[in-house]
Design a protein around this motif. Sequence first.
Motif, short mmCIF file in Angstrom:
data_model
loop_
_atom_site.label_atom_id
_atom_site.label_comp_id
_atom_site.label_asym_id
_atom_site.label_seq_id
_atom_site.Cartn_x
_atom_site.Cartn_y
_atom_site.Cartn_z
N THR A 1 5.89 5.18 -1.78
CA THR A 1 5.47 4.03 -1.00
C THR A 1 4.43 3.24 -1.79
OG1 THR A 1 3.63 5.16 0.07
CG2 THR A 1 5.80 5.37 1.10
N ALA A 2 4.13 2.03 -1.33
CA ALA A 2 3.15 1.20 -2.03
C ALA A 2 1.79 1.90 -2.09
CB ALA A 2 3.03 -0.15 -1.34
N TYR B 1 -1.33 7.15 -7.06
CA TYR B 1 -0.85 7.69 -8.33
C TYR B 1 -1.40 6.90 -9.51
CZ TYR B 1 2.28 9.28 -12.00
OH TYR B 1 2.78 9.80 -13.17
N ALA B 2 -1.41 5.58 -9.39
CA ALA B 2 -1.93 4.74 -10.47
C ALA B 2 -3.40 5.02 -10.72
CB ALA B 2 -1.70 3.27 -10.14
N PHE B 3 -4.18 5.23 -9.66
CA PHE B 3 -5.60 5.54 -9.83
C PHE B 3 -5.78 6.88 -10.52
CE2 PHE B 3 -9.62 7.38 -8.25
CZ PHE B 3 -10.49 6.45 -8.79
N PHE C 1 7.46 0.05 -9.53
CA PHE C 1 7.33 -1.28 -8.94
C PHE C 1 8.72 -1.86 -8.75
CE2 PHE C 1 3.62 -0.41 -11.53
CZ PHE C 1 2.58 -0.67 -10.66
N THR C 2 8.86 -2.71 -7.73
CA THR C 2 10.15 -3.34 -7.44
C THR C 2 9.98 -4.85 -7.38
OG1 THR C 2 10.81 -1.40 -6.14
CG2 THR C 2 12.08 -3.43 -5.85
N PRO C 3 10.66 -5.59 -8.29
CA PRO C 3 11.42 -5.09 -9.43
C PRO C 3 10.53 -4.39 -10.45
CG PRO C 3 11.14 -7.45 -9.60
CD PRO C 3 10.62 -7.08 -8.25
N GLY D 1 2.78 -6.00 -8.31
CA GLY D 1 1.88 -4.97 -7.81
C GLY D 1 0.52 -5.09 -8.46
N VAL D 2 -0.46 -4.44 -7.87
CA VAL D 2 -1.84 -4.47 -8.38
C VAL D 2 -2.38 -3.06 -8.46
CG1 VAL D 2 -4.19 -5.28 -7.96
CG2 VAL D 2 -2.27 -6.76 -7.41
N ILE D 3 -3.02 -2.75 -9.58
CA ILE D 3 -3.74 -1.49 -9.73
C ILE D 3 -5.22 -1.81 -9.65
CG2 ILE D 3 -4.25 0.46 -11.23
CD1 ILE D 3 -1.46 0.13 -12.41
N ARG D 4 -5.88 -1.29 -8.65
CA ARG D 4 -7.28 -1.62 -8.42
C ARG D 4 -8.18 -1.01 -9.49
NH1 ARG D 4 -7.48 -4.98 -6.18
NH2 ARG D 4 -7.16 -4.58 -3.98
N GLY D 5 -9.08 -1.84 -10.01
CA GLY D 5 -10.17 -1.33 -10.82
C GLY D 5 -9.85 -1.02 -12.26
#
Length: 217
Positions: A6-7, A13-15, A117-119, A206-210
């Motif tokens: 999910t978003a 996961y990205a963090f 990410f989609t796409p 999408g955005v990865i914070r920080g």
Amino acid sequence: MTQRLTARQQNVYAFIVKTINDHGYPPTRAEIAQALGFRSPNAAEEHLRALERKGAIRIVRNTSRGIRLPLKASRDDAQTPHNPVQGLPIIGEVAAGSPMLAAEHIDRYCPLPPEYFTPRADYLLRVHGVSMKDAGILEGDLLAVHRTEHVRDGQIIVARLDDDVTVKRFSRQGNRVQLLAENSDFAPIDIDLRTQTLDIEGVGVGVIRGGNGQALG
């Protein structure tokens, strides 16, 4: 990875990936909760368990930093100049007139699969400034970008205008384009395609914070 995240799970996961890249060790539950705005470490724990069920991470029990990435490349051979970390390139400053993904623009790689990410994302762009803050894109974030020249009204895009690369919301009527900020302190950028050149570098997915360091926006 066997199941799509999910978003919110993507953000967690990205963090985790970013923390391991930056510091060499995974975050604690409290650090995840603070970075992503959860009310308590227990909320972070729920997301970690969901990530483990989907095969994204492995949790080592009874330790504060017991998060492992099964798909992460070995740190011993991933950081050499001739064998960069596989994943999404993080783009820093872009020289005027040069290709976005030129080697000199790539700060490092983030081992985050493009398919999260989609796409799918092709690169991560460091964000500088606050012109898109009301869209949740803040100073120091990493914007995930899908490379395409085909965009729709209302999408957040990465555009090259003259010698500048910028992140804005796209709006077009005939030959007239407006690049709209998501901050009332910034006026729209008006473009007449009959006399000006606008190059679309991609659309934000999408955005990865920080993220950290020098940025574009």
